[in-house]
Design an enzyme around this catalytic site. Structure first.
Site, PDB file in Angstrom:
ATOM      1  N   ASN A  62       0.841  -1.203   0.000  1.00 18.90           N
ATOM      2  CA  ASN A  62       0.000   0.000   0.000  1.00 18.90           C
ATOM      3  C   ASN A  62       0.872   1.248   0.000  1.00 18.90           C
ATOM      4  OD1 ASN A  62       0.591  -0.854   2.673  1.00 18.90           O
ATOM      5  ND2 ASN A  62      -1.086   0.330   3.519  1.00 18.90           N
ATOM      6  N   GLU A  64       0.339   5.216   0.619  1.00 15.05           N
ATOM      7  CA  GLU A  64      -0.627   6.231   1.075  1.00 15.05           C
ATOM      8  C   GLU A  64      -0.225   7.624   0.607  1.00 15.05           C
ATOM      9  OE1 GLU A  64      -1.099   5.537   5.310  1.00 15.05           O
ATOM     10  OE2 GLU A  64      -2.254   3.710   4.910  1.00 15.05           O
ATOM     11  N   GLU A  75      -2.958  -4.665  -3.062  1.00 13.10           N
ATOM     12  CA  GLU A  75      -3.441  -5.549  -4.135  1.00 13.10           C
ATOM     13  C   GLU A  75      -3.528  -4.781  -5.444  1.00 13.10           C
ATOM     14  OE1 GLU A  75      -4.707  -4.874  -1.196  1.00 13.10           O
ATOM     15  OE2 GLU A  75      -5.923  -6.495  -0.382  1.00 13.10           O
TER      16      GLU A  75
END
Ligand code: THU
Length: 161
Positions: A62, A64, A75
């Site tokens: 991930n 951010e 994913e």
């Protein structure tokens, strides 16, 4: 009027050591991927590892952003990379793992709705099931395909494609 039901089935393992070798290795890759997360806001580090039919592994984490919606899930990062760089290869399996305070979460972390949607799109694009392995310290769930994650999903078929 008909009452209709849909059910999913999945395997639950209680330790990584019970997993078949390939799945165990892919979980290791997902944990490795999670360590590459950029998650200064949530401090929740997610990793996804894709196994391609060529045997290659694609990892994603991930990423951010201060503008929260601009961030990307692990994913999505991995799937976008594999579609962009290995479009002729099929994704055979995905393992997902998350770290909090540097350790694998106790429970498996399920993919969010957007990521489920992306997995189903990729499954349909390749006409081939994508096994889903959700890894936690005390349980690991294995689903034979991604479709099971999202019953009644919206797909290209709904657009007549
Ligand atoms: N996250 C993922 O990477 N995958 C998911 O399927 C669920 C959530 C990330 C997004 C955000 O960076 C953090 O986890 C907290 O929601």
């Amino acid at each position: 009027m008909n009452k209709r039901e849909t059910t999913i089935s999945f395997l639950e393992y209680n330790s990584e050591d019970e997993l078949p070798a390939m799945e165990k290795a892919l979980v290791g890759e997902a944990v490795r991927a999670a360590s590459g997360a950029y998650s200064p806001y949530s401090h929740f580090m997610v990793g996804a590892a894709l196994l391609l039919d060529s045997g290659e592994i694609v990892r994603g984490a991930n990423v951010e952003n201060a503008a929260y919606p601009s961030g990307s899930c692990a994913e999505k990062t991995a799937l976008s990379y594999s579609v962009a760089n290995f479009s002729d290869k099929k994704v055979v399996a995905i393992a997902i793992a998350a770290l909090t305070d540097g350790s694998l979460t106790e429970e498996p972390v399920p993919p969010c709705g957007n990521c489920r949607q992306m997995l189903i799109e990729e499954e349909q694009r390749s006409s081939s099931p994508i096994k889903v392995i959700l890894a936690g310290k005390s349980a690991i769930y294995v689903l034979e395909n991604s479709q099971g994650l999202m019953p009644l999903s919206f797909t290209g078929r709904n657009l007549g494609k």
